[in-house]
Each structure stands twice: as C-alpha cells, then as structure tokens.
Motif scaffolding. Structure first.
Motif, PDB file in Angstrom:
ATOM      1  N   ALA A 295       0.855  -1.190   0.000  1.00  0.00           N
ATOM      2  CA  ALA A 295       0.000   0.000   0.000  1.00  0.00           C
ATOM      3  C   ALA A 295       0.886   1.232   0.000  1.00  0.00           C
ATOM      4  CB  ALA A 295      -0.923   0.012   1.221  1.00  0.00           C
ATOM      5  N   GLU A 296       0.367   2.319  -0.545  1.00  0.00           N
ATOM      6  CA  GLU A 296       1.106   3.579  -0.530  1.00  0.00           C
ATOM      7  C   GLU A 296       0.130   4.743  -0.531  1.00  0.00           C
ATOM      8  OE1 GLU A 296       2.041   4.908  -5.080  1.00  0.00           O
ATOM      9  OE2 GLU A 296       3.415   3.431  -4.251  1.00  0.00           O
ATOM     10  N   PHE A 297       0.626   5.893  -0.090  1.00  0.00           N
ATOM     11  CA  PHE A 297      -0.106   7.147  -0.197  1.00  0.00           C
ATOM     12  C   PHE A 297       0.608   8.040  -1.196  1.00  0.00           C
ATOM     13  CE2 PHE A 297      -1.897   6.132   4.022  1.00  0.00           C
ATOM     14  CZ  PHE A 297      -3.224   6.462   3.785  1.00  0.00           C
ATOM     15  N   ALA A 298      -0.111   8.479  -2.221  1.00  0.00           N
ATOM     16  CA  ALA A 298       0.387   9.459  -3.177  1.00  0.00           C
ATOM     17  C   ALA A 298      -0.729  10.460  -3.434  1.00  0.00           C
ATOM     18  CB  ALA A 298       0.802   8.783  -4.481  1.00  0.00           C
ATOM     19  N   ARG A 299      -0.361  11.678  -3.750  1.00  0.00           N
ATOM     20  CA  ARG A 299      -1.391  12.702  -3.979  1.00  0.00           C
ATOM     21  C   ARG A 299      -2.267  12.347  -5.173  1.00  0.00           C
ATOM     22  NH1 ARG A 299      -1.118  16.807  -0.653  1.00  0.00           N
ATOM     23  NH2 ARG A 299       0.836  17.270   0.417  1.00  0.00           N
ATOM     24  N   ARG A 300      -1.657  11.775  -6.198  1.00  0.00           N
ATOM     25  CA  ARG A 300      -2.397  11.281  -7.359  1.00  0.00           C
ATOM     26  C   ARG A 300      -1.820   9.925  -7.724  1.00  0.00           C
ATOM     27  NH1 ARG A 300      -1.085  15.858 -11.598  1.00  0.00           N
ATOM     28  NH2 ARG A 300       0.950  15.255 -10.775  1.00  0.00           N
ATOM     29  N   HIS A 301      -2.654   9.057  -8.273  1.00  0.00           N
ATOM     30  CA  HIS A 301      -2.149   7.762  -8.707  1.00  0.00           C
ATOM     31  C   HIS A 301      -1.063   7.966  -9.759  1.00  0.00           C
ATOM     32  CE1 HIS A 301      -2.255   3.440  -9.442  1.00  0.00           C
ATOM     33  NE2 HIS A 301      -2.082   3.754 -10.717  1.00  0.00           N
ATOM     34  N   GLY A 302       0.059   7.305  -9.558  1.00  0.00           N
ATOM     35  CA  GLY A 302       1.180   7.454 -10.470  1.00  0.00           C
ATOM     36  C   GLY A 302       2.241   8.413  -9.982  1.00  0.00           C
ATOM     37  N   ASP A 303       1.896   9.282  -9.022  1.00  0.00           N
ATOM     38  CA  ASP A 303       2.909  10.149  -8.414  1.00  0.00           C
ATOM     39  C   ASP A 303       3.802   9.311  -7.494  1.00  0.00           C
ATOM     40  OD1 ASP A 303       1.747  12.263  -9.671  1.00  0.00           O
ATOM     41  OD2 ASP A 303       1.015  13.253  -7.842  1.00  0.00           O
ATOM     42  N   TYR A 304       4.988   9.847  -7.199  1.00  0.00           N
ATOM     43  CA  TYR A 304       5.818   9.203  -6.199  1.00  0.00           C
ATOM     44  C   TYR A 304       5.090   9.202  -4.864  1.00  0.00           C
ATOM     45  CZ  TYR A 304      10.067   8.795  -9.007  1.00  0.00           C
ATOM     46  OH  TYR A 304      10.993   8.435  -9.945  1.00  0.00           O
ATOM     47  N   ALA A 305       5.287   8.142  -4.109  1.00  0.00           N
ATOM     48  CA  ALA A 305       4.587   7.990  -2.841  1.00  0.00           C
ATOM     49  C   ALA A 305       5.145   8.927  -1.779  1.00  0.00           C
ATOM     50  CB  ALA A 305       4.697   6.543  -2.354  1.00  0.00           C
ATOM     51  N   MET A 306       4.249   9.478  -0.961  1.00  0.00           N
ATOM     52  CA  MET A 306       4.687  10.197   0.237  1.00  0.00           C
ATOM     53  C   MET A 306       5.202   9.194   1.260  1.00  0.00           C
ATOM     54  SD  MET A 306       1.852  13.175   0.788  1.00  0.00           S
ATOM     55  CE  MET A 306       0.414  12.109   0.623  1.00  0.00           C
ATOM     56  N   VAL A 307       4.472   8.076   1.377  1.00  0.00           N
ATOM     57  CA  VAL A 307       4.861   6.957   2.236  1.00  0.00           C
ATOM     58  C   VAL A 307       4.329   5.695   1.579  1.00  0.00           C
ATOM     59  CG1 VAL A 307       4.747   5.907   4.536  1.00  0.00           C
ATOM     60  CG2 VAL A 307       4.619   8.383   4.319  1.00  0.00           C
ATOM     61  N   GLY A 308       5.090   4.623   1.654  1.00  0.00           N
ATOM     62  CA  GLY A 308       4.630   3.345   1.125  1.00  0.00           C
ATOM     63  C   GLY A 308       5.150   2.200   1.966  1.00  0.00           C
ATOM     64  N   LEU A 309       4.524   1.031   1.799  1.00  0.00           N
ATOM     65  CA  LEU A 309       4.915  -0.153   2.563  1.00  0.00           C
ATOM     66  C   LEU A 309       4.768  -1.396   1.705  1.00  0.00           C
ATOM     67  CD1 LEU A 309       5.635  -1.758   5.118  1.00  0.00           C
ATOM     68  CD2 LEU A 309       3.235  -1.543   5.831  1.00  0.00           C
ATOM     69  N   ALA A 310       5.847  -2.168   1.640  1.00  0.00           N
ATOM     70  CA  ALA A 310       5.843  -3.486   1.005  1.00  0.00           C
ATOM     71  C   ALA A 310       6.134  -4.516   2.081  1.00  0.00           C
ATOM     72  CB  ALA A 310       6.899  -3.558  -0.095  1.00  0.00           C
ATOM     73  N   ALA A 311       5.397  -5.622   2.077  1.00  0.00           N
ATOM     74  CA  ALA A 311       5.540  -6.602   3.152  1.00  0.00           C
ATOM     75  C   ALA A 311       5.383  -8.015   2.626  1.00  0.00           C
ATOM     76  CB  ALA A 311       4.493  -6.349   4.241  1.00  0.00           C
ATOM     77  N   CYS A 312       6.074  -8.936   3.260  1.00  0.00           N
ATOM     78  CA  CYS A 312       5.881 -10.354   2.961  1.00  0.00           C
ATOM     79  C   CYS A 312       6.106 -11.171   4.221  1.00  0.00           C
ATOM     80  CB  CYS A 312       6.794 -10.822   1.830  1.00  0.00           C
ATOM     81  SG  CYS A 312       8.505 -11.000   2.309  1.00  0.00           S
ATOM     82  N   ALA A 313       5.537 -12.364   4.240  1.00  0.00           N
ATOM     83  CA  ALA A 313       5.637 -13.257   5.396  1.00  0.00           C
ATOM     84  C   ALA A 313       5.230 -14.656   4.956  1.00  0.00           C
ATOM     85  CB  ALA A 313       4.738 -12.773   6.526  1.00  0.00           C
ATOM     86  N   GLN A 314       5.397 -15.612   5.855  1.00  0.00           N
ATOM     87  CA  GLN A 314       4.872 -16.962   5.666  1.00  0.00           C
ATOM     88  C   GLN A 314       3.816 -17.224   6.738  1.00  0.00           C
ATOM     89  OE1 GLN A 314       8.388 -16.676   4.850  1.00  0.00           O
ATOM     90  NE2 GLN A 314       7.447 -16.702   2.825  1.00  0.00           N
TER      91      GLN A 314
END
Length: 280
Positions: free
Chosen positions: A182-201
C-alpha cells in the motif's frame, strides 16, 4: 532546456557494455525515464551514453532454483503482464500498477528503477521486503549483493561507475506466502509520500519470517524490525506503536514528519489485513 553534448554508443553485449563503461563519465541508458529528464535539465552531463537496449537476454523473466529472476531490461509493463510474476512474485505484481503511468511503464525497466534508487520508488522496497538479491557485472566479473546492502543512500547504490545491474532474484512464492502493499500518493502514479511493502509466511494463524519495508520515509527502504516483531505476535496496534522506534521520517515538500509517521501507521494497519488473507 536541451542536454549538454554527449557521445553515444550502442552496446552489443554485456561484456561490450562493461568495456564502454571504462570511458570516463559514461552512463548507461536503459528505459531512460529518469535519465533523460536529468539530461534535459542538465543535472546529468555524461560524456558518453551507453545504450544497452539491444543486449539480448536481459529482458527475460524466469523461474530458476526456487527464485524468480528478472532481467534488468524487463519493462514494467512486461512484468505487469507476466504470468510468472503474478504467480511467483505477487508482491511485485501488487506494486507495479502504482509505478508512474502506462507510458512510463511501457519504457521504464526494473533494473533502471533499482539502479536509480529513488527513495520513494516502489520496487526497491519490494526487493528488500522479499529478501532479494542483485546480480551485478563489472570489470572484475559478476557478483551478487543482498538487496538490503545494495541501497547505500540517497540515489546511491553498491554499483560503481564501471558496473552494470544485470538481474534481480527474489524467492518464488509458495502456498503459505503472504504479501501486502500500500502507498499514499497525492495522485495515482505520483511518487509515494509513504509506502509499505511486506511479505511473510503463514504459520497457522500467525506469521513468520515477516519483513516490512517502508519507502518514502528515508534515503533508502527501511526495515521496520520492531514492528515486524510485534505484528508477528499478532498485535497490530503494538506494531503501529513500534514504528516510533523504527522510522524517523523527515519533512519534505509533500508532508511533514508527523504526517508521514501517521500515514505509516495507517498503511501498516491496511497491509496487516492483506497479510492475513490467503492468496486467491
């Protein structure tokens, strides 16, 4: 504004590209989505552009020995359409639609995104979250670097001026793999203000081998290790509170540090819900 004068050479092979990079102040040209803009603004003024788009074999996606190998010249759009990526690298599949716009994804490359190392870019954080590895070729041969060690600072990586990123490798997903993005950007396609990538088992109703990689909050992707521990124990709110120890975002033109810290917590709650779902 137009670029400063430069020479141009088209590499015939990886070895030829490395040979051309021996020229002082040479730069590689792949998708050019970041480089061309910096050339036009004269933020970059290389003496030589080495075009690697004609090198065969760098645009392949393959499953090898339990890993997904993505060549440096794989376009974002190509990866977005790839059945192998969707099946074996679902975190990357989630992130790809957030990268720029269709025209950018048609030309931009996976290798270029990693080599440019923009702190707000999606793919560097995904590769860190997945515990991926970067394949580098240079004048002394080939070497492999863990993704967490590859990103050194703001637009700075383990690549030397004589090196070329050849491919990335990430572990292929299994039935118990869980991912979230998930990420927050002012418009879709803009660079993210904050984002998070996650993985687990998945381990019953719990998570193990949990990795949370935030982007847009520092000069490089940041592992939120305290939050990982709390979330693996099933306590989402404790994980959100632990972000105070994990993240130290600074103010920028898009948001204050306080806003970024708040958004990081919101994203963690959203991604925690994604991690709790089995893949469809």
């Amino acid at each position: 504004m137009k670029p400063a004068p430069f020479a141009y050479a088209k590499a015939r092979s990886v070895a030829h590209a490395i040979e051309l990079l021996a020229t002082d102040d040479a730069r590689l040209l792949a998708g050019g989505q970041s480089l061309i803009a910096t050339l036009n603004m004269r933020l970059s003024q290389p003496a030589l552009l080495v075009d690697i788009n004609g090198i065969s074999g760098l645009d392949q996606i393959a499953l090898k020995n339990g890993d997904v190998e993505i060549g440096a010249l794989v376009r974002h759009a190509q990866a977005e359409r790839s059945a192998e990526i969707a099946r074996a690298a679902p975190l990357i599949a989630l992130a790809l639609p957030h990268i720029g716009h269709p025209a950018i994804r048609n030309r931009g490359t996976v290798g270029g995104s990693l080599a440019f190392a923009d702190p707000a870019a999606e793919l560097p954080a995904c590769v860190v979250a997945l515990g991926g590895k970067i394949e580098i070729v240079g004048p002394n041969g080939q070497r492999t670097i863990n993704a967490e060690e590859f990103f050194k600072g703001l637009f700075e990586t383990a690549l030397t001026p004589r090196d070329m990123l050849a491919a990335i490798r990430v572990p292929a997903a299994s039935a118990d793999s869980r991912v979230g993005f998930a990420e927050f950007a002012r418009r879709h396609g803009d660079y993210a203000m904050v984002g998070l990538a996650a993985c687990a088992q998945a381990d019953g109703k719990r998570l193990k081998n949990l990795r949370l990689a935030f982007f847009g909050v520092a000069a490089t992707p940041v592992r939120a290790r305290s939050a990982e521990t709390a979330l693996a124990e099933g306590d989402v709110e404790a994980a959100v509170s632990a972000l105070d120890a994990d993240l130290e975002p600074s103010d920028d033109m898009h948001a204050s540090s306080e806003v970024k810290s708040h958004l990081a917590g919101v994203l963690l709650r959203r991604v925690a819900r994604q991690l709790g779902r089995a893949p469809s």
